[in-house]
Design an enzyme around this catalytic site. Structure first.
Site, PDB file in Angstrom:
ATOM      1  N   HIS A 193       0.955  -1.279  -0.089  1.00 42.52           N
ATOM      2  CA  HIS A 193      -0.013  -0.046  -0.135  1.00 42.52           C
ATOM      3  C   HIS A 193       0.837   1.342  -0.106  1.00 42.52           C
ATOM      4  O   HIS A 193       0.319   2.299   0.054  1.00 42.52           O
ATOM      5  CB  HIS A 193      -1.008   0.135   1.286  1.00 42.52           C
ATOM      6  CG  HIS A 193      -1.966  -1.406   1.260  1.00 42.52           C
ATOM      7  ND1 HIS A 193      -1.314  -2.216   2.075  1.00 42.52           N
ATOM      8  CD2 HIS A 193      -3.131  -1.530   0.445  1.00 42.52           C
ATOM      9  CE1 HIS A 193      -2.508  -3.174   1.806  1.00 42.52           C
ATOM     10  NE2 HIS A 193      -3.261  -2.834   0.953  1.00 42.52           N
ATOM     11  N   GLY A 218      -7.194  11.594   8.180  1.00 41.19           N
ATOM     12  CA  GLY A 218      -7.742  10.787   7.586  1.00 41.19           C
ATOM     13  C   GLY A 218      -7.828  10.951   5.973  1.00 41.19           C
ATOM     14  O   GLY A 218      -7.816   9.862   5.320  1.00 41.19           O
ATOM     15  N   ARG A 266      -6.610  16.284   2.665  1.00 44.56           N
ATOM     16  CA  ARG A 266      -6.062  17.211   3.664  1.00 44.56           C
ATOM     17  C   ARG A 266      -4.539  16.965   3.792  1.00 44.56           C
ATOM     18  O   ARG A 266      -3.927  17.928   4.031  1.00 44.56           O
ATOM     19  CB  ARG A 266      -6.776  16.704   5.191  1.00 44.56           C
ATOM     20  CG  ARG A 266      -6.454  17.329   6.003  1.00 44.56           C
ATOM     21  CD  ARG A 266      -7.671  17.624   7.190  1.00 44.56           C
ATOM     22  NE  ARG A 266      -8.598  18.305   6.750  1.00 44.56           N
ATOM     23  CZ  ARG A 266      -9.511  18.550   7.475  1.00 44.56           C
ATOM     24  NH1 ARG A 266      -9.713  18.023   8.685  1.00 44.56           N
ATOM     25  NH2 ARG A 266     -10.834  19.435   7.282  1.00 44.56           N
ATOM     26  N   ARG A 308      -3.167   4.221  -4.614  1.00 44.30           N
ATOM     27  CA  ARG A 308      -4.536   4.385  -4.174  1.00 44.30           C
ATOM     28  C   ARG A 308      -4.997   5.855  -3.835  1.00 44.30           C
ATOM     29  O   ARG A 308      -5.922   6.047  -2.955  1.00 44.30           O
ATOM     30  CB  ARG A 308      -5.176   3.547  -3.044  1.00 44.30           C
ATOM     31  CG  ARG A 308      -5.255   1.961  -3.316  1.00 44.30           C
ATOM     32  CD  ARG A 308      -5.491   1.349  -2.060  1.00 44.30           C
ATOM     33  NE  ARG A 308      -5.357  -0.116  -2.222  1.00 44.30           N
ATOM     34  CZ  ARG A 308      -6.475  -0.891  -2.233  1.00 44.30           C
ATOM     35  NH1 ARG A 308      -7.603  -0.661  -2.000  1.00 44.30           N
ATOM     36  NH2 ARG A 308      -6.210  -2.272  -2.529  1.00 44.30           N
ATOM     37  N   ARG A 367      -1.746  10.900  14.485  1.00 42.96           N
ATOM     38  CA  ARG A 367      -2.992  11.157  14.022  1.00 42.96           C
ATOM     39  C   ARG A 367      -3.764  12.493  14.279  1.00 42.96           C
ATOM     40  O   ARG A 367      -3.589  12.907  15.442  1.00 42.96           O
ATOM     41  CB  ARG A 367      -4.077   9.969  14.318  1.00 42.96           C
ATOM     42  CG  ARG A 367      -5.376  10.072  13.879  1.00 42.96           C
ATOM     43  CD  ARG A 367      -6.173   8.885  14.104  1.00 42.96           C
ATOM     44  NE  ARG A 367      -7.796   9.216  14.333  1.00 42.96           N
ATOM     45  CZ  ARG A 367      -8.675   9.908  13.338  1.00 42.96           C
ATOM     46  NH1 ARG A 367      -8.232  10.201  12.227  1.00 42.96           N
ATOM     47  NH2 ARG A 367      -9.740  10.132  13.775  1.00 42.96           N
ATOM     48  N   GLY A 388      -6.856  14.126  13.616  1.00 38.45           N
ATOM     49  CA  GLY A 388      -8.385  13.673  13.065  1.00 38.45           C
ATOM     50  C   GLY A 388      -9.573  14.748  13.482  1.00 38.45           C
ATOM     51  O   GLY A 388      -9.346  15.687  14.052  1.00 38.45           O
ATOM     52  N   SER A 389     -10.752  14.296  13.158  1.00 40.40           N
ATOM     53  CA  SER A 389     -11.880  14.887  13.677  1.00 40.40           C
ATOM     54  C   SER A 389     -12.610  13.881  14.877  1.00 40.40           C
ATOM     55  O   SER A 389     -12.555  12.797  14.633  1.00 40.40           O
ATOM     56  CB  SER A 389     -12.639  15.227  12.682  1.00 40.40           C
ATOM     57  OG  SER A 389     -13.122  14.171  11.907  1.00 40.40           O
ATOM     58  N   MET A 398     -12.595   6.997  14.642  1.00 39.22           N
ATOM     59  CA  MET A 398     -12.805   5.633  14.331  1.00 39.22           C
ATOM     60  C   MET A 398     -11.361   4.932  13.761  1.00 39.22           C
ATOM     61  O   MET A 398     -11.251   3.722  13.433  1.00 39.22           O
ATOM     62  CB  MET A 398     -13.484   5.739  12.950  1.00 39.22           C
ATOM     63  CG  MET A 398     -14.847   6.101  13.142  1.00 39.22           C
ATOM     64  SD  MET A 398     -16.072   6.148  11.578  1.00 39.22           S
ATOM     65  CE  MET A 398     -16.199   4.314  11.568  1.00 39.22           C
ATOM     66  N   SER A 422     -15.539  18.041  15.765  1.00 49.98           N
ATOM     67  CA  SER A 422     -16.303  18.671  14.622  1.00 49.98           C
ATOM     68  C   SER A 422     -17.669  18.367  14.864  1.00 49.98           C
ATOM     69  O   SER A 422     -18.513  19.048  14.191  1.00 49.98           O
ATOM     70  CB  SER A 422     -15.742  17.876  13.360  1.00 49.98           C
ATOM     71  OG  SER A 422     -15.934  16.578  13.552  1.00 49.98           O
ATOM     72  N   ASP A 423     -17.951  17.604  15.814  1.00 52.53           N
ATOM     73  CA  ASP A 423     -19.630  17.294  16.014  1.00 52.53           C
ATOM     74  C   ASP A 423     -19.930  17.460  17.372  1.00 52.53           C
ATOM     75  O   ASP A 423     -19.130  16.665  18.211  1.00 52.53           O
ATOM     76  CB  ASP A 423     -19.968  15.993  15.460  1.00 52.53           C
ATOM     77  CG  ASP A 423     -19.483  15.913  13.903  1.00 52.53           C
ATOM     78  OD1 ASP A 423     -19.978  16.702  13.051  1.00 52.53           O
ATOM     79  OD2 ASP A 423     -18.866  15.066  13.838  1.00 52.53           O
ATOM     80  N   ARG A 434     -14.483  24.009  10.152  1.00 54.37           N
ATOM     81  CA  ARG A 434     -13.652  22.662  10.160  1.00 54.37           C
ATOM     82  C   ARG A 434     -12.373  23.007   9.782  1.00 54.37           C
ATOM     83  O   ARG A 434     -11.360  22.480  10.322  1.00 54.37           O
ATOM     84  CB  ARG A 434     -14.217  21.514   9.286  1.00 54.37           C
ATOM     85  CG  ARG A 434     -15.421  20.740   9.747  1.00 54.37           C
ATOM     86  CD  ARG A 434     -16.080  19.684   8.861  1.00 54.37           C
ATOM     87  NE  ARG A 434     -17.266  19.566   9.387  1.00 54.37           N
ATOM     88  CZ  ARG A 434     -17.592  18.379   9.959  1.00 54.37           C
ATOM     89  NH1 ARG A 434     -16.759  17.361  10.142  1.00 54.37           N
ATOM     90  NH2 ARG A 434     -18.875  18.227  10.329  1.00 54.37           N
TER      91      ARG A 434
HETATM   92  N1  HPA Z   1     -18.170   9.241  14.949  1.00 55.08           N
HETATM   93  C1  HPA Z   1     -17.288   8.709  14.434  1.00 55.08           C
HETATM   94  N2  HPA Z   1     -16.450   9.362  13.972  1.00 55.08           N
HETATM   95  C2  HPA Z   1     -16.375  10.811  14.013  1.00 55.08           C
HETATM   96  C3  HPA Z   1     -17.734  11.396  14.375  1.00 55.08           C
HETATM   97  C4  HPA Z   1     -18.545  10.666  15.177  1.00 55.08           C
HETATM   98  O1  HPA Z   1     -19.606  11.140  15.580  1.00 55.08           O
HETATM   99  N3  HPA Z   1     -17.356  12.618  14.195  1.00 55.08           N
HETATM  100  C5  HPA Z   1     -16.187  12.912  13.423  1.00 55.08           C
HETATM  101  N4  HPA Z   1     -15.455  11.603  13.449  1.00 55.08           N
END
Ligand code: HPA
Length: 246
Positions: A7, A23, A27, A46, A90, A92-93, A189, A212-213, A226
């Site tokens: 990979h 991820g 980005r 990929r 890492r 991430g969000s 994740m 982010s959420d 974001r």
């Molecule tokens: N769940 C999983 N991964 C995420 C989320 C979430 O709500 N927001 C950003 N990454």
């Protein structure tokens, strides 16, 4: 492990000792274009773009992990074992599941709990706790303090699912209430697999995420927000890479 790997088509010299891992491949390109000096594309298998350049004179790489534990499991395995990478950071969000964590806050995963079966391959006769590198966490906390960033350090949940069956959650929170009760800060994740690989191959890993959420209050960053939130975390990540080099 020999290179090139299935990979990643590169050589060990192509990577710095620290690799930043968002991820998203785009980005990764954005970071290379906006933050690294003299970035060179070192992998594009990929479309998972990997770049190496310098930041404040330190050789730093950035390469995407893709989404989910199987994906980051593959890339971290190959980087650690075939390309001599020492540190994977890492960036991430995540979705916060505690009411007192706000959008754009940075969460640093000291521990990565998980609902995934990915770690079963290690045949452990008990519950292994995937944890970050203390050295990396220390450097990241210092960098966040210097940047004046709002950050939290604690446990996160690396989940196999983004959409749960109960009412298209994350919104309903039903699937993660038990984790919320245990003080889990946020859901993402990837981290648990990254930390397990780092443990298994005696390497270092850390995950920092921008919130982010906000899943308790149903608040979500706009695409523009974001980006801004992410830039602060990028600075923290790059300064962490510089500190690790010393
Ligand atoms: N769940 C999983 N991964 C995420 C989320 C979430 O709500 N927001 C950003 N990454």
């Amino acid at each position: 492990m020999n290179y090139p790997t299935p990979h990643i088509k590169a050589t060990p010299e192509d990577f710095g000792q620290t690799v930043l891992m968002p991820g998203d491949p785009l980005r990764s390109k954005y970071i290379a274009d906006h933050f690294l000096e003299n970035p060179v594309l070192v992998n594009n298998v990929r479309g998972v773009q990997g770049y190496t350049g310098t930041y404040k004179g330190v050789k730093v790489s950035v390469m995407a992990s893709g989404m989910g534990m199987p994906s980051i499991g593959i890339y971290s395995h190959e980087l650690y074992n075939a390309y001599g990478v020492q540190n994977i950071l890492r960036i991430g969000s995540a979705g916060a599941i505690q009411p007192d964590i706000n959008l754009k806050d940075i969460v640093m995963a000291m521990g990565a709990s998980s609902d995934s079966a990915w770690g079963r391959q290690f045949h452990l006769a008990g519950t292994f706790s995937p944890i970050c590198s203390y050295e990396m966490l220390h450097a990241a906390v210092q960098s966040a303090e210097e940047a004046g960033a709002v950050y939290r350090v604690g446990n996160i949940l690396s989940s196999d699912a983004f959409y749960y069956d109960d009412e298209g959650i994350p919104e309903s929170l039903d699937s993660v209430k038990t984790w919320q009760k245990m003080g889990i800060m946020a859901i993402e994740m990837e981290s648990a697999a990254l930390y397990l690989n780092a443990a298994r191959f005696h390497k270092n890993a850390l995950c920092i995420c921008t919130v982010s959420d906000q899943l308790v209050r149903h608040e979500y960053l706009t695409a523009e927000e974001r980006q801004t939130g992410f830039e602060e975390m990028m600075k923290v990540a790059l300064e962490t890479a510089v500190k690790l080099e010393k």
